[in-house]
Design a protein around this motif. Structure first.
Motif, PDB file in Angstrom:
ATOM      1  N   ILE A  30       0.881  -1.158  -0.215  1.00 19.73           N
ATOM      2  CA  ILE A  30      -0.026   0.130  -0.090  1.00 19.73           C
ATOM      3  C   ILE A  30       1.007   1.267   0.069  1.00 19.73           C
ATOM      4  O   ILE A  30       0.434   2.295  -0.568  1.00 19.73           O
ATOM      5  N   LEU A  31       1.944   1.269   0.670  1.00 15.27           N
ATOM      6  CA  LEU A  31       2.842   2.252   0.639  1.00 15.27           C
ATOM      7  C   LEU A  31       3.812   2.390  -0.531  1.00 15.27           C
ATOM      8  O   LEU A  31       4.648   3.242  -0.454  1.00 15.27           O
ATOM      9  N   LYS A  32       3.407   1.399  -1.420  1.00 14.15           N
ATOM     10  CA  LYS A  32       4.230   1.450  -2.737  1.00 14.15           C
ATOM     11  C   LYS A  32       5.748   0.932  -2.434  1.00 14.15           C
ATOM     12  O   LYS A  32       6.698   1.692  -3.181  1.00 14.15           O
ATOM     13  N   ILE A  33       6.053   0.309  -1.612  1.00 15.45           N
ATOM     14  CA  ILE A  33       7.368  -0.378  -1.414  1.00 15.45           C
ATOM     15  C   ILE A  33       7.332  -1.416  -2.311  1.00 15.45           C
ATOM     16  O   ILE A  33       6.416  -2.376  -2.661  1.00 15.45           O
ATOM     17  N   LYS A  34       8.610  -1.581  -3.193  1.00 20.39           N
ATOM     18  CA  LYS A  34       8.698  -2.943  -4.265  1.00 20.39           C
ATOM     19  C   LYS A  34       8.069  -4.219  -3.599  1.00 20.39           C
ATOM     20  O   LYS A  34       8.709  -4.456  -2.417  1.00 20.39           O
ATOM     21  N   PRO A  35       7.591  -4.907  -4.332  1.00 19.48           N
ATOM     22  CA  PRO A  35       7.171  -6.292  -3.599  1.00 19.48           C
ATOM     23  C   PRO A  35       8.205  -7.376  -3.173  1.00 19.48           C
ATOM     24  O   PRO A  35       8.236  -7.966  -2.113  1.00 19.48           O
TER      25      PRO A  35
END
Length: 444
Positions: A30-35
């Motif tokens: 959700i925080l747009k950290i890489k998977p």
């Protein structure tokens, strides 16, 4: 709604070591950290909790039998048995209100965050059982389901209020930036410690003494080493339990191992949480430059601190002694003796890691907890029976940690004496408190 509740309950039943990696991963995405980084962070946190639980299990397996041996050796007989937090969480989640605790906790947190009335984003979903516990106690007292539900909402406000207020103490004492602990068993110690800190600062002699683990090691050399302190305390516990030489040495080595391993497990947790915390605060600063976000976590992050562990180990025999000599106490501490580090985690933060002050404050805290746990015993026993909990022949049970927390008698007592009015007053006061701590500060 019932399907959602059943799904959430099934998720909770997986346990913290599985829940947390999933929550961390989803939160990171959700925080747009890489998977890949999100997966690693979640896995690291999960492994940290597995390690932490292993060390806590070692502490429990060491202290539990030693405490039972002390009880047998000194012939202690008190009619109410402390069944400990694992039983309390099972009782709390097993009642009709318990199944609603997680949705209530999450919804309250989201509303407060959207309104700017808290800075704590709580990802410690497992510990919503604390609000379920207080709600269930109120329900047992009043037989009013709606009041029990309202109590859970109000208790949630209390957790987030203390979490916001205590974040600075946690960072300064434990070096955990942007972390806080909205954990029911710990906040009681924080509130108890605040006035005690004021008193201690005005006692001649005591106000000039500061004994944290570094100071102790500096003064007495190797005997002040955290691991050595753990061994010494363990040996004393073994002797008080009447163990033979081999058993006493085993207790000593085990407590020393706990003192050494606990901080290392906590460092693993922090390794996984750090990128989440940094990214959350980066996004928040972009949108709300005047607000800092705190990540709400289990106070297990502070349990690994040497001052917390040393103080709680000393408190084990002291707690048993207090239970015997205090007039009017009916609770025999057993299950929650290994939970003492959680009970004093925030207290020690107030005292900046001072072992002497933490011990004195811990004694006061334990005395209060024993009396409240005695008062709450009939209602906890009723809640256990209502949830189908196996009392194993006991006629009266209580819980030293949550059952003895002042929040238990606050909500339970007010609901018993003046019902909705009492809990409503607490609700309004906490709303004003959250506004004062957050809104007014950000508007200055």
């Amino acid at each position: 709604m019932e399907a959602i509740t059943q799904f959430l309950q099934g998720f909770v039943d997986l346990g913290a070591s599985i829940m947390l990696p999933v929550i961390i991963f989803v939160f990171a995405i959700i925080l747009k950290i890489k998977p890949g980084k999100a997966f690693t962070a979640g896995l690291t946190v999960g492994i940290g909790f597995v390690g932490l639980n292993l060390v806590i299990g070692l502490l429990t397996d060491t202290v539990g039998p030693a405490a039972s041996a002390m009880v047998d050796k000194f012939g202690l007989s008190l009619q109410t048995i402390d069944v400990g937090w694992p039983a309390a969480s099972a009782i709390a989640y097993g009642t009709i209100l318990g199944a609603m605790a997680i949705p209530v906790g999450i919804i309250v947190n989201l509303i407060l965050l959207l309104l700017g009335l808290t800075r704590t984003m709580n990802i410690d979903i497992w510990n919503f059982w604390h609000i379920a516990f207080s709600g269930s106690i109120v329900y047992m007292i009043t037989n009013d389901f709606a009041l029990g539900l309202f109590t859970m909402v109000t208790h949630s406000l209390l957790l987030y209020f203390v979490a916001d207020v205590s974040a600075k103490d946690i960072e300064e004492t434990y070096g955990l930036p942007n972390m806080t602990f909205p954990q029911g068993a710990s906040i009681a110690g924080y509130i108890t410690a605040k006035p005690l800190a004021w008193v201690f600062d005005r006692i001649p002699g005591l106000n000039h003494v500061h004994l944290d683990s570094d100071t102790i090691q500096e003064k007495i050399g190797v005997l002040g080493n955290n691991t050595v302190i753990g061994v010494i305390i363990g040996l004393v516990i073994g002797l008080l339990a009447g163990y033979d030489v081999k058993e006493t040495l085993t207790v000593g080595v085990n407590t020393g191992a706990v003192m050494m391993l606990m901080p290392r497990m906590v460092s693993l947790l922090m390794e996984g949480l750090t990128p989440i915390s940094e990214r959350a605060n980066e996004l928040l600063q972009n949108h709300f430059p005047d607000r800092d976000l705190y990540i709400g976590m289990d106070s297990a992050l502070a349990v690994g601190q040497s001052s917390v562990l040393a103080t709680s180990l000393i408190l084990v025999p002291v707690t048993l002694l207090l239970a015997v000599i205090l007039p009017g106490n009916h609770v025999l501490p057993l299950g929650d003796l290994a939970t003492l580090p959680f009970m004093i985690a925030l207290m020690t933060a107030v005292f900046r890691g001072d072992v002497l002050r933490s011990l004195l404050g811990g004694i006061v805290h334990v005395i209060v907890s024993l009396y409240i746990a005695t008062w709450a015993a009939p209602y906890i026993t009723q809640a256990a029976q209502a949830s189908g909990f196996d009392l194993k022949g006991a006629t009266s049970i209580s819980v030293l940690s949550d059952g003895g927390a002042w929040s238990t008698i606050l909500f339970g007592g007010l609901s018993q004496w003046i019902g909705w009015i009492g809990v409503s007053i607490v609700f309004v006061v906490l709303l004003f408190g959250l506004y004062a701590v957050n809104k007014r500060k950000t508007n200055v």
